[in-house]
Design a protein around this motif. Sequence first.
Motif, PDB file in Angstrom:
ATOM      1  N   ILE A 132       0.759  -1.305  -0.171  1.00 20.11           N
ATOM      2  CA  ILE A 132       0.045   0.060  -0.064  1.00 20.11           C
ATOM      3  C   ILE A 132       0.855   1.330   0.061  1.00 20.11           C
ATOM      4  O   ILE A 132       0.871   2.301  -0.736  1.00 20.11           O
ATOM      5  CB  ILE A 132      -0.875   0.047   1.286  1.00 20.11           C
ATOM      6  CG1 ILE A 132      -2.145  -1.242   1.017  1.00 20.11           C
ATOM      7  CG2 ILE A 132      -1.571   1.181   1.469  1.00 20.11           C
ATOM      8  CD1 ILE A 132      -2.837  -1.447   2.203  1.00 20.11           C
ATOM      9  N   ALA A 133       1.980   1.247   0.765  1.00 23.35           N
ATOM     10  CA  ALA A 133       2.855   2.409   0.943  1.00 23.35           C
ATOM     11  C   ALA A 133       3.506   2.687  -0.281  1.00 23.35           C
ATOM     12  O   ALA A 133       3.764   3.716  -0.957  1.00 23.35           O
ATOM     13  CB  ALA A 133       3.741   2.271   1.982  1.00 23.35           C
ATOM     14  N   GLU A 134       3.710   1.608  -1.057  1.00 17.90           N
ATOM     15  CA  GLU A 134       4.804   1.513  -2.352  1.00 17.90           C
ATOM     16  C   GLU A 134       3.654   2.260  -3.545  1.00 17.90           C
ATOM     17  O   GLU A 134       3.943   3.168  -4.610  1.00 17.90           O
ATOM     18  CB  GLU A 134       5.078   0.349  -2.909  1.00 17.90           C
ATOM     19  CG  GLU A 134       6.325  -0.212  -1.975  1.00 17.90           C
ATOM     20  CD  GLU A 134       6.636  -1.613  -2.310  1.00 17.90           C
ATOM     21  OE1 GLU A 134       7.855  -2.214  -1.855  1.00 17.90           O
ATOM     22  OE2 GLU A 134       5.721  -2.140  -3.027  1.00 17.90           O
ATOM     23  N   LYS A 135       2.334   1.830  -3.483  1.00 18.10           N
ATOM     24  CA  LYS A 135       1.341   2.199  -4.431  1.00 18.10           C
ATOM     25  C   LYS A 135       1.246   3.980  -3.922  1.00 18.10           C
ATOM     26  O   LYS A 135       0.988   4.784  -5.046  1.00 18.10           O
ATOM     27  CB  LYS A 135       0.071   1.495  -4.262  1.00 18.10           C
ATOM     28  CG  LYS A 135       0.021   0.266  -4.762  1.00 18.10           C
ATOM     29  CD  LYS A 135      -1.436  -0.390  -4.537  1.00 18.10           C
ATOM     30  CE  LYS A 135      -1.292  -1.758  -5.136  1.00 18.10           C
ATOM     31  NZ  LYS A 135      -2.821  -2.528  -4.863  1.00 18.10           N
ATOM     32  N   LYS A 136       1.175   4.423  -2.771  1.00 17.89           N
ATOM     33  CA  LYS A 136       1.070   5.778  -2.588  1.00 17.89           C
ATOM     34  C   LYS A 136       2.326   6.461  -3.350  1.00 17.89           C
ATOM     35  O   LYS A 136       2.089   7.566  -3.417  1.00 17.89           O
ATOM     36  CB  LYS A 136       0.856   6.012  -0.941  1.00 17.89           C
ATOM     37  CG  LYS A 136      -0.374   5.662  -0.670  1.00 17.89           C
ATOM     38  CD  LYS A 136      -0.482   5.950   0.997  1.00 17.89           C
ATOM     39  CE  LYS A 136      -1.788   5.650   1.759  1.00 17.89           C
ATOM     40  NZ  LYS A 136      -1.917   5.676   3.098  1.00 17.89           N
ATOM     41  N   ALA A 137       3.491   5.787  -2.980  1.00 20.10           N
ATOM     42  CA  ALA A 137       4.682   6.704  -3.279  1.00 20.10           C
ATOM     43  C   ALA A 137       4.735   6.924  -4.846  1.00 20.10           C
ATOM     44  O   ALA A 137       5.517   7.688  -5.262  1.00 20.10           O
ATOM     45  CB  ALA A 137       5.913   5.597  -3.001  1.00 20.10           C
ATOM     46  N   ARG A 138       4.132   5.989  -5.675  1.00 18.67           N
ATOM     47  CA  ARG A 138       3.910   6.246  -7.082  1.00 18.67           C
ATOM     48  C   ARG A 138       3.435   7.722  -7.202  1.00 18.67           C
ATOM     49  O   ARG A 138       3.568   8.416  -8.453  1.00 18.67           O
ATOM     50  CB  ARG A 138       3.139   5.277  -7.939  1.00 18.67           C
ATOM     51  CG  ARG A 138       3.768   4.001  -7.893  1.00 18.67           C
ATOM     52  CD  ARG A 138       2.754   2.834  -8.401  1.00 18.67           C
ATOM     53  NE  ARG A 138       3.287   1.520  -8.151  1.00 18.67           N
ATOM     54  CZ  ARG A 138       2.300   0.560  -8.089  1.00 18.67           C
ATOM     55  NH1 ARG A 138       1.228   0.725  -8.340  1.00 18.67           N
ATOM     56  NH2 ARG A 138       2.964  -0.892  -7.962  1.00 18.67           N
ATOM     57  N   ILE A 139       2.336   8.183  -6.571  1.00 16.95           N
ATOM     58  CA  ILE A 139       1.999   9.736  -6.660  1.00 16.95           C
ATOM     59  C   ILE A 139       2.652  10.787  -5.769  1.00 16.95           C
ATOM     60  O   ILE A 139       3.144  11.767  -6.277  1.00 16.95           O
ATOM     61  CB  ILE A 139       0.405   9.536  -5.905  1.00 16.95           C
ATOM     62  CG1 ILE A 139      -0.212   8.562  -6.751  1.00 16.95           C
ATOM     63  CG2 ILE A 139       0.036  11.047  -6.040  1.00 16.95           C
ATOM     64  CD1 ILE A 139      -1.682   8.535  -6.102  1.00 16.95           C
ATOM     65  N   THR A 140       3.102  10.420  -4.501  1.00 15.67           N
ATOM     66  CA  THR A 140       3.967  11.074  -3.768  1.00 15.67           C
ATOM     67  C   THR A 140       5.374  11.442  -3.861  1.00 15.67           C
ATOM     68  O   THR A 140       6.251  12.361  -3.677  1.00 15.67           O
ATOM     69  CB  THR A 140       3.731  10.864  -2.283  1.00 15.67           C
ATOM     70  OG1 THR A 140       4.330   9.450  -1.932  1.00 15.67           O
ATOM     71  CG2 THR A 140       2.358  10.897  -1.814  1.00 15.67           C
ATOM     72  N   GLU A 184       6.349   6.764   2.592  1.00 20.16           N
ATOM     73  CA  GLU A 184       6.545   7.003   3.981  1.00 20.16           C
ATOM     74  C   GLU A 184       6.111   5.906   4.807  1.00 20.16           C
ATOM     75  O   GLU A 184       5.612   5.043   4.719  1.00 20.16           O
ATOM     76  CB  GLU A 184       5.091   7.800   4.194  1.00 20.16           C
ATOM     77  CG  GLU A 184       4.844   9.305   3.308  1.00 20.16           C
ATOM     78  CD  GLU A 184       3.805  10.046   3.365  1.00 20.16           C
ATOM     79  OE1 GLU A 184       3.131   9.590   4.663  1.00 20.16           O
ATOM     80  OE2 GLU A 184       3.419  10.958   2.757  1.00 20.16           O
ATOM     81  N   ASP A 185       6.997   5.985   6.032  1.00 25.56           N
ATOM     82  CA  ASP A 185       7.100   4.881   7.037  1.00 25.56           C
ATOM     83  C   ASP A 185       7.415   3.596   6.325  1.00 25.56           C
ATOM     84  O   ASP A 185       6.365   2.566   6.700  1.00 25.56           O
ATOM     85  CB  ASP A 185       5.867   5.275   7.988  1.00 25.56           C
ATOM     86  CG  ASP A 185       5.779   6.327   8.706  1.00 25.56           C
ATOM     87  OD1 ASP A 185       6.917   6.915   9.080  1.00 25.56           O
ATOM     88  OD2 ASP A 185       4.512   6.849   8.550  1.00 25.56           O
ATOM     89  N   PRO A 186       8.455   3.142   5.680  1.00 24.20           N
ATOM     90  CA  PRO A 186       8.264   1.938   5.150  1.00 24.20           C
ATOM     91  C   PRO A 186       8.350   0.816   6.231  1.00 24.20           C
ATOM     92  O   PRO A 186       9.099   1.077   7.289  1.00 24.20           O
ATOM     93  CB  PRO A 186       9.919   1.986   4.366  1.00 24.20           C
ATOM     94  CG  PRO A 186      10.638   2.998   5.125  1.00 24.20           C
ATOM     95  CD  PRO A 186       9.400   4.066   5.442  1.00 24.20           C
ATOM     96  N   VAL A 187       7.634  -0.451   5.955  1.00 28.22           N
ATOM     97  CA  VAL A 187       7.711  -1.428   6.868  1.00 28.22           C
ATOM     98  C   VAL A 187       9.001  -2.091   6.863  1.00 28.22           C
ATOM     99  O   VAL A 187       9.703  -2.663   7.411  1.00 28.22           O
ATOM    100  CB  VAL A 187       6.473  -2.310   6.679  1.00 28.22           C
ATOM    101  CG1 VAL A 187       6.587  -3.701   7.662  1.00 28.22           C
ATOM    102  CG2 VAL A 187       5.388  -1.492   6.891  1.00 28.22           C
TER     103      VAL A 187
END
Length: 489
Positions: free
Chosen positions: A47-55, A59-62
């Motif tokens: 989920i964090a990686e999908k958000k990173a495609r936009i941002t 953020e806060d990688p596991v």
Amino acid sequence: MITGELKSKVDRVWDAFWSGGISNPLEVIEQITYLLFLRRLDDLQTIAEKKARITGEIEDPVFLPDQHHLRWSRFANRDPVEMHALVSDEVFPYLRGLGQQVGGDDSTYSVHMKDARFTIPTPALLSRVVDMLGDIPMEDRDTNGDLYEYLLSKIASAGTNGQFRTPRHIINLMVAMMAPTPEDEICDPACGTAGFLVSASEHIREHHPSALTNAKQREHFHRSMFHGYDFDSTMLRIGSMNMLLHGIESPDIRYRDSLSEGAAADAQQYSLVLANPPFAGSLDYESTSKDLLRVVKTKKTELLFLALFLRLLKPGGRAAVIVPDGVLFGSSNAHKDLRRTLVEEQKLDAVVKLPSGVFKPYAGVSTAILCFTKTDSGGTDDVWFYDVTADGFSLDDKRNPIEANDLPDVLTRWQQRATTERDRARTDSSFSVPKAEIAEQGYDLSINRYKEIVYDDVEHRDPLEIIADIEQIEDEIAQGRAELKAMLA
């Protein structure tokens, strides 16, 4: 419950654990819990990686860049021997060292994983478990919850560890009677596998769907509605995962001896308490909260827990809790004082007597459900009693399903306790008793003290008539014997 292919898979994996030398059902569920948590971490990273495609940045990688080989999606496809070595030597040390935050969420899950131990003995067994868990759609809350409920049912069927689990249908009845709302703050101070909290969350989803569409209520639902305490770290892990798989993002599931001094900070914090506290066991009297001992001076855990419930509830808060029968009629000063407090100083709503086989096969103790409201100013008018004789299952060790089931009737009559129930005769399965009468009886709350039993009139035949019949039968026997002798002569 899960059925068909998935259920068969779980059964096969369970059998594989047993044949592999892990016979403790709690350990089996604990190992599966760790793996489910690892899969959850992989999903959070995705989920964090999908958000990173936009941002532009995660953020806060596991998982840090040099830890990606520890992700579920990476090790699940490895050769069984390689997978077993990786999970044992690197994945579990990573799990134990995980920080307090998971994917940016202030979560209790990682806290409960800090002493994770990997005990799956063989590569073949690990591969089978990973394959089984990989077939489950994690985004499907119902499937996740049903899977875990099925695993937890294995605890009860194993017998010796069954005390950790209250029967699901009894939990659901108590939750339905209390009817939790989106505004409630719900606590179980002896939460075990978190069955009461899970049932309360499902009740709210079903009866208050707006709780998950309103932003403020949704935040409360996921982060501040559910509170559970236990002093068994295995139970905390299992309970936390049960909540997660039922769609609760960050419940407050904490390590705590609820009867100790450390629990004092939560006084008057909750609007609803649902619990089946331990009825026996060791008690460290010296560390027991002095506030509880002021309410009831005793070493009996069931009485101290009742005092704790009253302390935890806000004024106006309500509770549905399971107690052993001895609480209802015990003759010690502690028993009498606590019952008097419930009746005179608080509002005692109901006593629901359960049949003694409810907790079989692992306990035959007789119990009851107490329902009360904290007022600190009295309010008891009539106390509603119900004598449950059947709960939908046989009352022997097998607990097979049967047709007889009073529980739906309990809920229906509970909702009518202030109206038609007050007119019921004491010979019925439910009835109301005025507070004054309970006080006259020394605050005895056992249902047999107030229930009236109607004995059927039996008409007996005249004794002389019975004797005449016996004589006639004897004459017939003598005549038959004589005829038999004549035939043989």
